[in-house]
Design a protein around this motif. Structure first.
Motif, PDB file in Angstrom:
ATOM      1  N   GLY A 164     -52.349  48.725  78.736  1.00 35.23           N
ATOM      2  CA  GLY A 164     -51.360  49.081  77.740  1.00 35.23           C
ATOM      3  C   GLY A 164     -50.441  50.239  78.089  1.00 35.23           C
ATOM      4  O   GLY A 164     -49.552  50.569  77.314  1.00 35.23           O
ATOM      5  N   LEU A 165     -50.623  50.867  79.236  1.00 36.22           N
ATOM      6  CA  LEU A 165     -49.790  52.026  79.579  1.00 36.22           C
ATOM      7  C   LEU A 165     -48.377  51.622  80.002  1.00 36.22           C
ATOM      8  O   LEU A 165     -48.148  50.521  80.483  1.00 36.22           O
ATOM      9  CB  LEU A 165     -50.419  52.825  80.729  1.00 36.22           C
ATOM     10  N   ASN A 166     -47.449  52.532  79.838  1.00 31.49           N
ATOM     11  CA  ASN A 166     -46.087  52.362  80.320  1.00 31.49           C
ATOM     12  C   ASN A 166     -46.000  53.022  81.695  1.00 31.49           C
ATOM     13  O   ASN A 166     -45.929  54.242  81.796  1.00 31.49           O
ATOM     14  CB  ASN A 166     -45.089  53.011  79.363  1.00 31.49           C
ATOM     15  N   LEU A 167     -46.032  52.196  82.735  1.00 32.92           N
ATOM     16  CA  LEU A 167     -45.926  52.693  84.106  1.00 32.92           C
ATOM     17  C   LEU A 167     -44.643  52.177  84.746  1.00 32.92           C
ATOM     18  O   LEU A 167     -44.557  51.976  85.961  1.00 32.92           O
ATOM     19  CB  LEU A 167     -47.156  52.275  84.924  1.00 32.92           C
ATOM     20  N   ARG A 168     -43.637  52.001  83.918  1.00 35.59           N
ATOM     21  CA  ARG A 168     -42.346  51.515  84.380  1.00 35.59           C
ATOM     22  C   ARG A 168     -41.752  52.489  85.397  1.00 35.59           C
ATOM     23  O   ARG A 168     -41.781  53.706  85.199  1.00 35.59           O
ATOM     24  CB  ARG A 168     -41.395  51.372  83.198  1.00 35.59           C
ATOM     25  N   LYS A 169     -41.276  51.929  86.505  1.00 32.57           N
ATOM     26  CA  LYS A 169     -40.625  52.670  87.601  1.00 32.57           C
ATOM     27  C   LYS A 169     -41.553  53.654  88.317  1.00 32.57           C
ATOM     28  O   LYS A 169     -41.089  54.534  89.037  1.00 32.57           O
ATOM     29  CB  LYS A 169     -39.375  53.398  87.102  1.00 32.57           C
ATOM     30  N   VAL A 170     -42.860  53.529  88.149  1.00 32.60           N
ATOM     31  CA  VAL A 170     -43.809  54.425  88.812  1.00 32.60           C
ATOM     32  C   VAL A 170     -44.049  53.944  90.247  1.00 32.60           C
ATOM     33  O   VAL A 170     -44.127  52.753  90.512  1.00 32.60           O
ATOM     34  CB  VAL A 170     -45.145  54.481  88.023  1.00 32.60           C
ATOM     35  N   ASN A 171     -44.150  54.884  91.187  1.00 33.14           N
ATOM     36  CA  ASN A 171     -44.403  54.562  92.586  1.00 33.14           C
ATOM     37  C   ASN A 171     -45.905  54.438  92.808  1.00 33.14           C
ATOM     38  O   ASN A 171     -46.625  55.437  92.822  1.00 33.14           O
ATOM     39  CB  ASN A 171     -43.820  55.637  93.500  1.00 33.14           C
ATOM     40  N   LEU A 172     -46.364  53.193  92.978  1.00 30.01           N
ATOM     41  CA  LEU A 172     -47.773  52.905  93.245  1.00 30.01           C
ATOM     42  C   LEU A 172     -47.924  52.241  94.616  1.00 30.01           C
ATOM     43  O   LEU A 172     -48.849  51.482  94.851  1.00 30.01           O
ATOM     44  CB  LEU A 172     -48.347  52.012  92.139  1.00 30.01           C
TER      45      LEU A 172
ATOM     46  N   ALA B  64     -49.305  41.767  81.515  1.00 32.79           N
ATOM     47  CA  ALA B  64     -48.573  42.850  82.186  1.00 32.79           C
ATOM     48  C   ALA B  64     -47.123  42.428  82.391  1.00 32.79           C
ATOM     49  O   ALA B  64     -46.821  41.260  82.604  1.00 32.79           O
ATOM     50  CB  ALA B  64     -49.214  43.181  83.528  1.00 32.79           C
ATOM     51  N   HIS B  65     -46.218  43.369  82.321  1.00 33.46           N
ATOM     52  CA  HIS B  65     -44.792  43.132  82.517  1.00 33.46           C
ATOM     53  C   HIS B  65     -44.434  43.556  83.941  1.00 33.46           C
ATOM     54  O   HIS B  65     -44.499  44.742  84.271  1.00 33.46           O
ATOM     55  CB  HIS B  65     -43.974  43.928  81.502  1.00 33.46           C
ATOM     56  N   LEU B  66     -44.068  42.565  84.781  1.00 30.93           N
ATOM     57  CA  LEU B  66     -43.830  42.825  86.200  1.00 30.93           C
ATOM     58  C   LEU B  66     -42.385  42.601  86.619  1.00 30.93           C
ATOM     59  O   LEU B  66     -42.079  42.621  87.812  1.00 30.93           O
ATOM     60  CB  LEU B  66     -44.748  41.938  87.048  1.00 30.93           C
ATOM     61  N   GLY B  67     -41.478  42.427  85.678  1.00 31.84           N
ATOM     62  CA  GLY B  67     -40.074  42.165  86.003  1.00 31.84           C
ATOM     63  C   GLY B  67     -39.480  43.260  86.874  1.00 31.84           C
ATOM     64  O   GLY B  67     -39.537  44.429  86.535  1.00 31.84           O
ATOM     65  N   GLY B  68     -38.939  42.866  88.018  1.00 30.98           N
ATOM     66  CA  GLY B  68     -38.295  43.817  88.912  1.00 30.98           C
ATOM     67  C   GLY B  68     -39.245  44.660  89.731  1.00 30.98           C
ATOM     68  O   GLY B  68     -38.810  45.516  90.504  1.00 30.98           O
ATOM     69  N   ALA B  69     -40.548  44.434  89.585  1.00 28.74           N
ATOM     70  CA  ALA B  69     -41.528  45.206  90.369  1.00 28.74           C
ATOM     71  C   ALA B  69     -41.486  44.754  91.826  1.00 28.74           C
ATOM     72  O   ALA B  69     -41.279  43.577  92.116  1.00 28.74           O
ATOM     73  CB  ALA B  69     -42.937  45.019  89.812  1.00 28.74           C
ATOM     74  N   ASP B  70     -41.674  45.687  92.743  1.00 27.58           N
ATOM     75  CA  ASP B  70     -41.735  45.376  94.166  1.00 27.58           C
ATOM     76  C   ASP B  70     -43.174  45.027  94.502  1.00 27.58           C
ATOM     77  O   ASP B  70     -44.054  45.890  94.487  1.00 27.58           O
ATOM     78  CB  ASP B  70     -41.267  46.575  94.998  1.00 27.58           C
ATOM     79  N   LEU B  71     -43.413  43.736  94.773  1.00 24.31           N
ATOM     80  CA  LEU B  71     -44.759  43.254  95.097  1.00 24.31           C
ATOM     81  C   LEU B  71     -44.884  42.899  96.583  1.00 24.31           C
ATOM     82  O   LEU B  71     -45.820  42.220  96.975  1.00 24.31           O
ATOM     83  CB  LEU B  71     -45.099  42.039  94.227  1.00 24.31           C
TER      84      LEU B  71
ATOM     85  N   ALA C 208     -41.625  48.920  88.953  1.00 25.27           N
ATOM     86  CA  ALA C 208     -42.594  49.778  89.654  1.00 25.27           C
ATOM     87  C   ALA C 208     -42.685  49.354  91.115  1.00 25.27           C
ATOM     88  O   ALA C 208     -42.446  48.197  91.457  1.00 25.27           O
ATOM     89  CB  ALA C 208     -43.962  49.686  89.000  1.00 25.27           C
ATOM     90  N   ASP C 209     -43.031  50.280  91.984  1.00 25.03           N
ATOM     91  CA  ASP C 209     -43.250  49.979  93.397  1.00 25.03           C
ATOM     92  C   ASP C 209     -44.737  49.725  93.593  1.00 25.03           C
ATOM     93  O   ASP C 209     -45.541  50.653  93.633  1.00 25.03           O
ATOM     94  CB  ASP C 209     -42.796  51.146  94.278  1.00 25.03           C
ATOM     95  N   LEU C 210     -45.089  48.439  93.692  1.00 20.71           N
ATOM     96  CA  LEU C 210     -46.475  48.034  93.943  1.00 20.71           C
ATOM     97  C   LEU C 210     -46.624  47.486  95.358  1.00 20.71           C
ATOM     98  O   LEU C 210     -47.605  46.830  95.672  1.00 20.71           O
ATOM     99  CB  LEU C 210     -46.903  46.971  92.926  1.00 20.71           C
ATOM    100  N   SER C 211     -45.646  47.768  96.215  1.00 22.75           N
ATOM    101  CA  SER C 211     -45.695  47.244  97.577  1.00 22.75           C
ATOM    102  C   SER C 211     -46.958  47.741  98.283  1.00 22.75           C
ATOM    103  O   SER C 211     -47.348  48.891  98.157  1.00 22.75           O
ATOM    104  CB  SER C 211     -44.444  47.647  98.365  1.00 22.75           C
ATOM    105  N   LYS C 212     -47.607  46.800  98.960  1.00 21.19           N
ATOM    106  CA  LYS C 212     -48.834  47.047  99.724  1.00 21.19           C
ATOM    107  C   LYS C 212     -49.994  47.547  98.861  1.00 21.19           C
ATOM    108  O   LYS C 212     -50.979  48.079  99.375  1.00 21.19           O
ATOM    109  CB  LYS C 212     -48.570  47.990 100.897  1.00 21.19           C
TER     110      LYS C 212
END
Length: 91
Positions: A31-39, A72-79, A57-61
């Protein structure tokens, strides 16, 4: 699983030295808002990310093995290069 607020998570990420990845394996971040967070490169194995806002969010690697991503909302996330075997993804 441990539960944390957005501010606590952002403080943990900020405390990680540049070039190192954050370890959230087994954490309950539901439920957290981790929008645009570098992970980038984060270890999030067996975590609860249900209902989390990860848009842009940056979820690369990142390692999302056996992670609950239901709702989960993954729109525009870097996977790019993200590992996701046995993860649960539902709307």
């Amino acid at each position: 699983m441990a539960e944390f607020s957005r501010n606590e998570v952002l403080k943990m990420i900020a405390a990680i030295p540049v070039g190192n990845a954050v370890d959230f394996a087994g954490f309950d971040l539901g439920g957290l808002n981790l929008r645009k967070v570098n992970l980038h490169g984060a270890d999030m194995r067996k975590s609860n990310l249900s209902g989390v806002d990860l848009r842009e969010a940056d979820l690369s690697k990142a390692n999302l093995s056996e992670t609950n991503l239901s709702g989960a909302h993954l729109g525009g996330a870097d996977l790019t290069g993200t590992t996701m075997p046995d993860s649960t993804i539902h709307e």
